[in-house]
Each structure stands twice: as structure tokens, then as C-alpha cells.
Design a protein around this motif. Structure first.
Motif, PDB file in Angstrom:
ATOM      1  N   ILE A 182       0.732  -1.379   0.528  1.00 41.37           N
ATOM      2  CA  ILE A 182       0.065  -0.176   0.192  1.00 41.37           C
ATOM      3  C   ILE A 182       1.106   0.748   0.066  1.00 41.37           C
ATOM      4  O   ILE A 182       1.654   1.078   0.733  1.00 41.37           O
ATOM      5  CB  ILE A 182      -0.754   0.008   1.080  1.00 41.37           C
ATOM      6  CG1 ILE A 182      -2.343  -1.379   1.082  1.00 41.37           C
ATOM      7  CG2 ILE A 182      -1.853   1.078   1.500  1.00 41.37           C
ATOM      8  CD1 ILE A 182      -2.226  -1.571   2.411  1.00 41.37           C
ATOM      9  N   LYS A 211      -8.276   8.446   1.290  1.00 40.65           N
ATOM     10  CA  LYS A 211      -9.223   7.127   2.158  1.00 40.65           C
ATOM     11  C   LYS A 211      -8.753   5.875   1.706  1.00 40.65           C
ATOM     12  O   LYS A 211      -9.048   5.024   1.090  1.00 40.65           O
ATOM     13  CB  LYS A 211      -9.745   7.301   2.355  1.00 40.65           C
ATOM     14  CG  LYS A 211     -10.368   8.710   3.244  1.00 40.65           C
ATOM     15  CD  LYS A 211     -11.790   8.669   3.952  1.00 40.65           C
ATOM     16  CE  LYS A 211     -12.015  10.132   4.825  1.00 40.65           C
ATOM     17  NZ  LYS A 211     -13.136  10.871   4.556  1.00 40.65           N
ATOM     18  N   ILE A 212      -7.069   4.853   2.556  1.00 36.87           N
ATOM     19  CA  ILE A 212      -7.121   3.550   2.243  1.00 36.87           C
ATOM     20  C   ILE A 212      -7.872   2.626   3.889  1.00 36.87           C
ATOM     21  O   ILE A 212      -7.296   3.251   4.709  1.00 36.87           O
ATOM     22  CB  ILE A 212      -5.508   3.629   2.255  1.00 36.87           C
ATOM     23  CG1 ILE A 212      -5.195   4.491   0.496  1.00 36.87           C
ATOM     24  CG2 ILE A 212      -5.628   2.006   1.577  1.00 36.87           C
ATOM     25  CD1 ILE A 212      -6.055   5.168  -0.329  1.00 36.87           C
ATOM     26  N   GLU A 213      -8.577   1.631   2.685  1.00 42.93           N
ATOM     27  CA  GLU A 213      -8.182   0.337   4.717  1.00 42.93           C
ATOM     28  C   GLU A 213      -8.023  -0.846   3.411  1.00 42.93           C
ATOM     29  O   GLU A 213      -7.918  -1.385   2.321  1.00 42.93           O
ATOM     30  CB  GLU A 213     -10.012   0.399   4.628  1.00 42.93           C
ATOM     31  CG  GLU A 213     -11.002   1.747   5.130  1.00 42.93           C
ATOM     32  CD  GLU A 213     -11.911   1.635   4.891  1.00 42.93           C
ATOM     33  OE1 GLU A 213     -12.697   0.822   5.602  1.00 42.93           O
ATOM     34  OE2 GLU A 213     -12.708   2.039   4.664  1.00 42.93           O
ATOM     35  N   HIS A 214      -7.711  -1.588   4.409  1.00 45.33           N
ATOM     36  CA  HIS A 214      -7.140  -2.927   3.979  1.00 45.33           C
ATOM     37  C   HIS A 214      -7.210  -3.835   5.253  1.00 45.33           C
ATOM     38  O   HIS A 214      -6.994  -3.233   6.624  1.00 45.33           O
ATOM     39  CB  HIS A 214      -5.322  -2.699   3.545  1.00 45.33           C
ATOM     40  CG  HIS A 214      -5.333  -3.883   3.082  1.00 45.33           C
ATOM     41  ND1 HIS A 214      -4.873  -4.989   1.976  1.00 45.33           N
ATOM     42  CD2 HIS A 214      -4.719  -4.815   4.182  1.00 45.33           C
ATOM     43  CE1 HIS A 214      -4.104  -6.114   2.409  1.00 45.33           C
ATOM     44  NE2 HIS A 214      -4.633  -6.416   3.264  1.00 45.33           N
ATOM     45  N   GLU A 215      -8.081  -4.804   4.709  1.00 49.16           N
ATOM     46  CA  GLU A 215      -7.726  -5.385   6.488  1.00 49.16           C
ATOM     47  C   GLU A 215      -7.931  -7.203   5.353  1.00 49.16           C
ATOM     48  O   GLU A 215      -7.639  -7.599   4.255  1.00 49.16           O
ATOM     49  CB  GLU A 215      -9.071  -5.710   6.755  1.00 49.16           C
ATOM     50  CG  GLU A 215     -10.633  -5.314   5.768  1.00 49.16           C
ATOM     51  CD  GLU A 215     -11.418  -5.334   6.771  1.00 49.16           C
ATOM     52  OE1 GLU A 215     -11.970  -6.299   7.759  1.00 49.16           O
ATOM     53  OE2 GLU A 215     -11.981  -4.304   7.225  1.00 49.16           O
TER      54      GLU A 215
END
Lengths: 437, 481
Positions: free
Chosen positions: B408, B416-420
Motif C-alpha cells: 500500500i 482514504k485507504i483501508e485494508h483488512e
């Protein structure tokens, strides 16, 4: 491209020949150093864009800013108290420009707990030191580790025997006084915590003056049922370049907490590696990086679950201001027989300016099926709506921002257990975030 | 429940159902790779001079490149001189329409469940059928032609629409992009070409069906989809191969070019022969797929169900160049026995307010290794970019592995970055719940896996969703307990 490759070799050769001259065949750790030098030569410093150093041009920076043939300037009248954490009762070891300063240090521990400069321990506690030294930090894995192992000057040796609680923490001040010219220091620490024992160690890095580089490797062996806390605070005034490795080896039912606070510096690379070689282990890793100006902070963590029924939890948070760069790489390995492993990892970042960047790579490698592993990572900025909410209640924008950033950092800070260290960090962080409420 | 029962019945009786071969005369090149072979292929397809030059330059670049070693897969070195680069079913003349096509070929596709005879209009899918190196038939060409849609084999496009091909070929995946893309550019034999004109919404699903039949061949096809302003197309791709003990190489390139407000949906059900239980044989699936959201407001969506192949190495990507453009990636990758998969996506945000969404579900069983590798890169000028990534892995058995390598990289503070990501096994409580209600263990697993993959399967067009569901159960057969 060709010239770059050649120059990486040059700097490796330059450093290696310097180390070779310093080797002493009569010293008790000669074999270890010699083997490490060999592997340093074979590995060479990482070239530009090497996968493990993709966003951290450390070799180039060293090449540009340092001459490894020169000696460190002798530091006179370094005022240690300027860097000390006030009000904490501890055994203190001070290393000025990489050299142990007996005058500035105060080791009061008597009785069971051994706290000694490593060079002294290599003479007086040879057996136990050589039993652990270099057994956990893998010189074949990274050129910087090999460099450290071949060339370390001094550091600390701490041994807590079985069933002993070290009441006072041990604090290591690594001070670089580079006002008179560049400083390069290679430090090595060895920490052995016996069965059912407890220990807290704090490392603090400070520098003034011009470019300075440190390569610090800490090996910690934590036996059954033991507890170990390690704090690392990096808050330099001077442009410090740093490679650090903390290698922790844990056995059954041990508990380890590490706290890494990177508040300043030029280029900071922290490797934190855990080997969980036992059952019922708990490992917590907390990290906070508040970066400004052109600081680059790179946290690489590895958690290696080798046996069943262990728990690891990692939380790293960062706020990037100015044109700073944050790098995070978190690896979790779960080996084939490490069933019932629980491993969690979170990395959250806030970018305050449009020049700041963040590169994160949370990585899971799992070979066992009955596990619960997760990672989460986010990058964003302060929530406009929350800011508005606070402003609507008469709080100025600056204060509102500071409140939110402080709350963001607070999640890491809350986990600090030692009350005096916590208060100190709280003050430093509040000041950094312009907390005025 | 009856549907699940049916799925199970089917899965218990069969292994790899497309493992047969058809005997028809083939016309093939000798083994090996050199400039003469490339000239041979080019001549076979009566290509214009510029394309031959293009191939040769790709070949010259390829010879200077090294095979990538970074994917998390292991395989013995490939001998590129031991592959037949051109193999085609012999046909007397170029078929004008379906009646002229060798009935043996039509039967082959019928056996695969694909109707080439347009009488079966009910299916409502236009198909370009590719066997080994050539496209043998394309259906519904006329109907589509009325709307101005060009849908034909790549070779035909080169001859009939050279301007379009010349303009867009290599614009998304450059010749020297990577080792296998360069190899493909040098020796690609056929594939599909599709052009949707301005403002046209393609009324049916377009699809390409790839079949490897001949032994010792490699399949190198190239697909190019160009969606002009405001157009929409949904594209399907399916593939199968016979069971053989030796490994066969499949190195394809797919390029999608979306202009302003265009939407392209690309779905793949990949079911190449995965090798036997001991990991012998199977297809090496080394594919470069990339979409370019060139125009503002364009959207490219990749959906893939990966169940086959001995080794999969593929990262369908989106370059979000236009402002407000959007990229999506939905993937279910299942590996069993000794399969290895290293798959994921790249979302490169260049334009303002670009959005991307990644949902990846990995399932590993047996001795397989399943990796997700992905990159989300927010470039400096990508104001207001938004990404959501979720990659989950499910492990079945204690001999398999699941790995995630997400990169990333954020260079803009308004992103706005989301990672799961999560990794776990099927919960014992979930299985117990099913057992309690009289559902046996194997059905329970099928049920849970389908639920787990639902988010992705829902993205597939209906015709594919059913097939994909069956395939999932089939691939995981016998992996319980």
C-alpha cells in the motif's frame, strides 16, 4: 545502473577492510566476528530498491554522508542530563559516540541481577555471554546484522537469573555528539531473562550536530514464564541515520511487550523480530512514529510463530507531517505445527501534508489451518466531520486538530505500563502535537 | 437444499470433467522458438509487415529479459525451446459461416457445454471459441455488427480493422512490461478483439472460450477490448484443457481500454487442468491482464474464479487515469492438492477522486499454496482517492498455506485507504450447527464455502455463477477431514 552497483561494492569493501583491521585474534568472540565479516562481504550492503529496503535508500545515504575510514571525534563535556528522563529510578548506562562512559553511568544493581558493559562481560561472564551472543540475530539474513556482529564496540549485558524480579528498569542512553564531525557507532546488547523473572529496559537515542549513524543490535532471550518490557525512544536533534535490530527469542508462557517511539531522526530503520518458540506465549508490539520535515522512518517487524497456542498482537500508528516518509512492513509467519495461533496486526497512518507519503505492506504467511490471523491497515487524514463537530463547539481548529491527533497517538501511549516513562512520553508527544488543552 | 444436493452428487462422481482430448488433424509449427518461428506464425496468419516487426522487436526484448522469481511459487525451469508455439485444427478453407466449420470442432465445444450453433439463442451469449492457437468460430457476429460492435478473432481484426489494432495493441500492456507479456507479444497466435462504439450498450454477454487440445503446445492468446465513450460491455472468459502428465504453458495478455464514461466488466472462470492428486501435470497459467480507465468516469471491473491450473500467476490490474474513474477486483481463488496460486491485483490511482475496491477470497486445501499479492498505489496528483481492500483466506487441512502480500503506497494525503485481511479455518461451531440440522459434513463445507465466496460469486453474470458454484464444490471435493 552499472556505476551504482560498483559503488555499493565499494562501500561494502571500504567498511569490511576497516573491520578486518580492528579484529583481534586473541579476543574471545573472534570466531563469531570473523564469520560475520565473511557473511558481510558476501551479502554486501543492500542495493537500491532491494525488496527489504525498497523505500529506504539506506546504502545510498550512507555512501553520500559518511566516510567509514575516519574516527569518531572525541566528545568532551557532553551533558547527559539534557537527555535523561527525569524522576526515573533506574540503572543507567551511557554510551557517548558508541563508547561506554563509566563516569556518566550509574549501575546500582547488586546481588542477583547482572548489568555490565558488554566488553567487560565478555571477559568476566564469558561462558553465558558466548552461549547466547550471535545465536539469534542471523548474520546471514542482513548485511547490517553481519556488520554489527563483526564490528560491535560496546553495549550492555543484562542477566536476570531465574525467579528474580528486577525492580528497577535498566536505561541505556545512546548519545551521539557529532558537533565536531561525523559519528558512527556500532552497539550490541545482550539481554537474558531467566525463568519466571521480570525485566524492563529502555533505550533512548539522542544526537546533536552533523550526520551520525548507528547500527544497534539487541538480542533478548526470554525464558519460561518470564516477563520482559523493552522501550525504544528515538528523538534526535541531529540528523541520525540508524539501523536497529531487536531480536527476541521467547519460550513457553513468556510475555514480552515492546514499545517503539520514533519522534525524529533523518533515516531510521527499525527491525523488530520475534521468534515464538514455545506455547502459551504472549507478544505485544506497540509502535508510534510522529514524523516531520524530511524524516524517513521504516519499521520492519517479523513475528515467527513456531509452536501452537501463542498469541501476538501488533499495533503501529503513524502521523506524517512535512515531507516525511513512513514505511511499515509487518510479517507474520505461522509455521505448520503452530496450530491455535492467534495473531493480530494493525497499522494506521495519518498524512498531514500532501508531501508526506506512506508505504505499508502487512504480510501474512500461514501454513497452519487452525489459526486466527488478521491484519488491518488504513491511511487517511483527520475526519472533517469530527473537526467540524469540535469547531462547532467553540474549539479552535488548531486545538481540535491537536486533540484528535493526541487521541490517535493515545491508543499506543495508553499501553505503556511504567508510570514515569509514560508521563515522560506523554509530555514529549503532547509538545510535539502542540497540545494546549 | 436440492441445489446443494445436486452439486454434491455431481462432485462426488467426477474429478476433472474436461480432461478428454479430441482427435482432429492439426497443423502445427515445429518445436522451438526463434525468429523463423515468429515469421512462420506471422505468415500463417497472413499478417501485415508492421505486426511482424512488432513481434520481432518483442522477441528481441524478450531474449534480454529474465524470468521473474519473485512470485511465491516453485516449478522446474521451463524449456522454452521444447514448446510448440503454433498449433491449429486443420481446416480446408476459412469458414464463412458455422456450416463450414468442421463438425468435430463444433462437437468439441458442445461437449464443453458451449453452443456454437446460433439456434440456441436462449443462451444469449456471443462466443469466440479458441482451440490451441486459433479462433475457430465467433457467434452472433451479425447481430452485434448491426450495433456497430466489432467482435471477432484477433487475427481477423488485424486484417479487417488494422487501424484500431495498431492504435490500441500494447497501449495498456507494453511489449516489455514483463517476461511473459514480452513472450506473448512475440508469439501470440490468436484471441479475441472487441470494439464497442460510442454510447452503445452491448445487448449480450460477449465471451471467449479457450481450449488447449494438442500436446506439447503452449497457448499464447491476446485479447483486446476497446470501449468507446459511454459504452458498456460485459465480457466472459472460460478455459479448459485435457489431462496430461506434462505441464503446458499458457501465457496470455488481456488489455482493456476504457474511454470516457465507458464501463467494462470482465469475468473469468479459469478451469485449466490443475494436475493430478500428486501434482503431476497441469497448466502453468502466467497471465498479464490490465485495464486502463483512460477517460473520466470510466469503470473497469474484474471478477475471477480461479480453480484450475497447476500454477497461477496473474494480477488483473486497473490503471485509474481518468478523473472519477473506478476499478474493481473480485476474486475467488481455490487451490487443492499441489496447486500453487500467486494472484491479486494492482490499483494504480492517477486521476482525481478515483475509487477502487478489492475483494479477494482465497481457499487452500490439500498441499496447496495460495498467495494474494496486491498493490494499491495512490499517486501524487490523485486527490481524494479511495480504496477498500479485503482479502480473506480460508485454510482446509494442515498441509496447505495461505499468504498475503499487500503493498500500500500512498503519496497523497487526501487519500482514504483501508485494508483488512483475515486467515482462518472453517469454524467447528459452524460445521456443528449444520450437522445438528442433518446436513452431512461435506455438504456443510460446500455450504459454508459458498457463503464465504458469495460476495464474489454475486458479481458474476448468472450463466457463470452457477458454473462457478459447481466448480468450487468440485475443486474442494475430498478435502474435508
Amino acid at each position: 545502473m552499472m556505476s551504482v552497483a560498483v559503488s555499493e561494492k565499494n562501500i561494502t569493501t571500504e567498511i569490511a577492510s576497516g573491520i578486518e583491521k580492528s579484529l583481534n585474534a586473541a579476543s574471545s568472540d573472534h570466531a563469531l566476528r570473523k564469520e560475520a565479516l565473511e557473511s558481510f562481504r558476501n551479502l554486501g550492503l543492500p542495493p537500491n530498491k532491494a525488496e527489504e529496503y525498497k523505500f529506504t535508500p539506506i546504502t545510498r545515504s550512507l555512501e553520500k554522508n559518511f566516510n567509514f575510514a575516519t574516527q569518531n571525534p572525541v566528545s568532551k563535556n557532553t551533558d547527559v542530563s539534557a537527555y535523561a528522563i527525569p524522576g526515573v529510578e533506574a540503572d543507567v548506562l551511557v554510551f557517548i559516540n558508541g563508547v561506554y562512559s563509566k563516569e556518566a553511568s550509574s549501575i546500582k544493581s547488586t546481588g542477583a541481577v547482572t548489568v555490565l558493559p558488554l566488553q567487560e562481560a565478555l571477559n568476566t561472564k564469558k561462558e553465558i555471554v558466548l552461549k547466547h551472543l550471535g545465536k539469534h540475530a542471523d548474520t546471514k539474513a542482513d548485511a547490517f546484522i553481519a556488520w554489527n556482529t563483526a564490528a560491535f564496540k560496546d553495549g550492555v549485558f543484562i542477566h536476570v537469573p531465574d525467579n528474580t524480579v528486577a525492580e528497577k528498569p535498566v536505561i541505556l542512553y545512546h548519545i551521539h555528539d557529532a558537533a565536531q564531525g561525523q559519528v558512527v557507532s556500532i552497539n550490541r546488547n545482550l539481554i537474558v531473562v531467566g525463568k519466571s523473572s521480570e525485566l524492563t529496559v529502555l533505550e533512548k537515542f539522542d544526537s546533536t550536530g552533523s550526520a551520525n549513524f548507528s547500527n544497534t543490535v539487541t538480542e533478548a532471550v526470554v525464558a519460561e514464564n518470564a516477563g520482559f518490557n523493552l522501550y525504544s525512544i528515538q528523538n534526535d536533534n541531529g540528523p541520525r541515520y540508524q539501523f536497529g535490530l531487536t531480536q527476541i527469542y521467547q519460550t513457553n508462557f513468556s510475555r514480552v511487550n515492546t514499545y517503539t517511539f520514533t519522534l525524529s531522526g533523518k533515516l531510521v530503520r527499525n527491525n523488530l523480530q520475534f521468534v515464538l518458540d514455545g506455547e502459551g506465549i504472549e507478544s505485544h508490539m506497540y509502535g508510534l512514529y510522529l514524523l516531520a520535515n524530511d524524516t524517513l522512518a521504516d519499521n520492519h517487524t517479523v513475528v515467527d510463530h513456531r509452536k501452537p497456542n501463542s498469541f501476538s498482537n501488533e499495533m503501529y500508528k503513524g502521523i506524517m507531517d512535512g515531507s516525511s516518509k513512513g514505511v511499515f512492513n509487518g510479517k507474520i509467519y505461522v509455521r505448520p505445527n503452530a496450530q491455535k495461533t492467534n495473531a493480530f496486526q494493525a497499522n494506521r497512518n495519518i498524512l498531514l501534508t500532501d508531501k508526506a507519503t506512506v508505504n505499508t505492506k502487512p504480510q501474512l504467511e500461514i501454513w497452519a489451518d487452525d489459526v486466527k490471523c488478521s491484519h488491518g491497515c488504513t491511511t487517511g487524514q483527520l475526519d472533517e466531520e469530527a473537526l467540524f463537530y469540535l469547531q462547532a463547539r467553540g474549539i479552535s481548529k488548531e486545538t481540535a486538530q491537536a486533540m484528535m491527533l493526541y487521541a490517535f497517538a493515545g491508543e499506543v501511549l495508553d499501553n505503556v505500563k511504567h508510570p514515569v516513562i509514560k508521563e515522560y512520553l506523554d509530555n514529549v508527544i503532547s509538545e510535539r502535537l502542540h497540545k494546549n488543552f | 437444499m436440492s441445489k446443494d444436493n445436486q452439486v454434491l452428487e455431481e462432485l462426488t462422481s467426477k474429478e476433472y470433467e474436461h480432461g478428454w482430448t479430441t482427435n482432429f488433424e492439426t497443423d502445427s509449427a515445429p518445436k522451438g522458438l526463434n525468429e523463423d518461428i515468429i515469421r512462420f506464425i506471422s505468415a500463417k496468419k497472413s499478417e501485415p509487415e508492421w505486426l511482424l516487426e512488432w513481434r520481432l522487436s518483442a522477441f528481441r526484448q524478450w531474449t534480454k529479459m529474465k524470468e521473474p522469481t519473485w512470485p511465491n511459487v516453485t516449478y522446474p525451469p521451463i524449456n522454452y525451446q521444447d514448446i510448440i508455439y503454433y498449433s491449429a485444427p486443420k481446416q480446408k478453407a476459412t469458414p464463412k459461416n458455422l456450416e463450414d466449420v468442421d463438425p468435430e470442432l463444433i462437437k468439441t465445444f458442445e461437449k464443453l457445454g458451449i453452443s456454437l450453433t446460433e439456434q440456441k439463442r436462449l443462451t444469449g451469449v456471443a462466443v469466440d471459441a479458441v482451440i490451441d492457437s486459433v479462433s475457430v468460430a465467433t457467434t452472433f457476429k451479425e447481430t452485434l455488427g448491426e450495433l456497430g460492435i466489432i467482435f471477432c478473432s484477433f487475427s481477423e481484426a488485424v486484417l479487417k480493422h488494422p487501424d484500431l489494432v495498431k492504435k490500441y495493441m500494447g497501449s495498456v500492456v507494453p511489449v516489455n512490461d514483463n517476461y511473459f507479456a514480452a513472450l506473448n507479444s512475440a508469439v501470440f497466435t490468436d484471441g479475441s478483439f472487441c470494439y464497442i462504439p460510442k454510447g452503445v450498450r452491448c445487448p449480450m454477454e460477449l465471451s471467449t472460450y479457450f481450449r488447449i487440445n494438442a500436446a506439447n503446445t503452449g497457448q499464447f492468446e491476446r485479447t483486446l477490448i476497446v470501449a468507446d465513450e459511454g459504452s458498456y460491455v460485459s465480457y466472459l472468459e472460460g478455459c479448459t484443457a485435457p489431462m496430461r502428465d506434462e505441464n503446458q504453458l499458457h501465457a496470455a495478455v488481456v488489455e482493456i481500454y476504457a474511454m470516457k464514461d465507458a464501463q467494462v466488466k470482465y469475468s473469468t472462470v479459469q478451469n485449466w487442468y490443475p494436475g493430478d492428486k500428486e501434482g503431476k501435470g497441469g497448466i502453468y497459467n502466467f497471465v498479464t491482464k490490465r485495464g486502463l480507465c483512460f477517460g473520466d468516469g470510466s469503470k473497469i471491473s474484474w471478477t475471477q474464479v480461479e480453480t484450475g491450473s497447476a500454477i497461477t500467476w496473474k494480477y488483473p490490474s486497473c490503471i485509474l487515469k481518468g478523473d472519477n474513474s473506478m476499478g474493481e477486483f473480485y476474486s475467488v481463488a481455490v487451490t487443492n492438492n499441489y496447486q500453487q496460486a500467486d494472484t491479486g491485483t494492482k490499483m494504480i490511482h492517477i486521476g482525481k477522486n478515483t475509487k477502487s475496491r478489492i475483494v479477494s477470497k482465497g481457499i487452500s486445501a490439500g498441499h496447496s499454496q495460495n498467495s494474494y499479492r496486491g498493490q494499491v498505489h495512490i499517486m501524487k496528483r490523485a486527490e481524494g482517492a479511495r480504496n477498500f481492500s479485503q482479502c480473506d483466506s480460508l485454510l482446509m487441512g494442515d498441509k496447505c498455506g495461505a499468504h498475503t502480500f499487500p503493498y500500500i503506497d500512498v503519496e497523497n494525503n487526501s487519500a482514504k485507504i483501508e485494508h483488512e485481511a483475515t486467515t482462518s479455518k472453517i469454524g467447528e461451531d459452524q460445521i456443528f450447527y449444520c450437522l445438528q440440522r442433518g446436513i452431512d459434513e461435506e455438504s456443510a463445507v460446500a455450504l459454508i464455502v459458498n457463503g464465504y465466496a458469495k460476495e464474489v460469486l454475486n458479481q458474476l453474470p448468472m450463466e457463470f455463477a452457477v458454473e462457478a458454484q459447481k466448480l468450487l464444490a468440485l475443486t474442494l471435493e475430498g478435502s474435508v477431514g
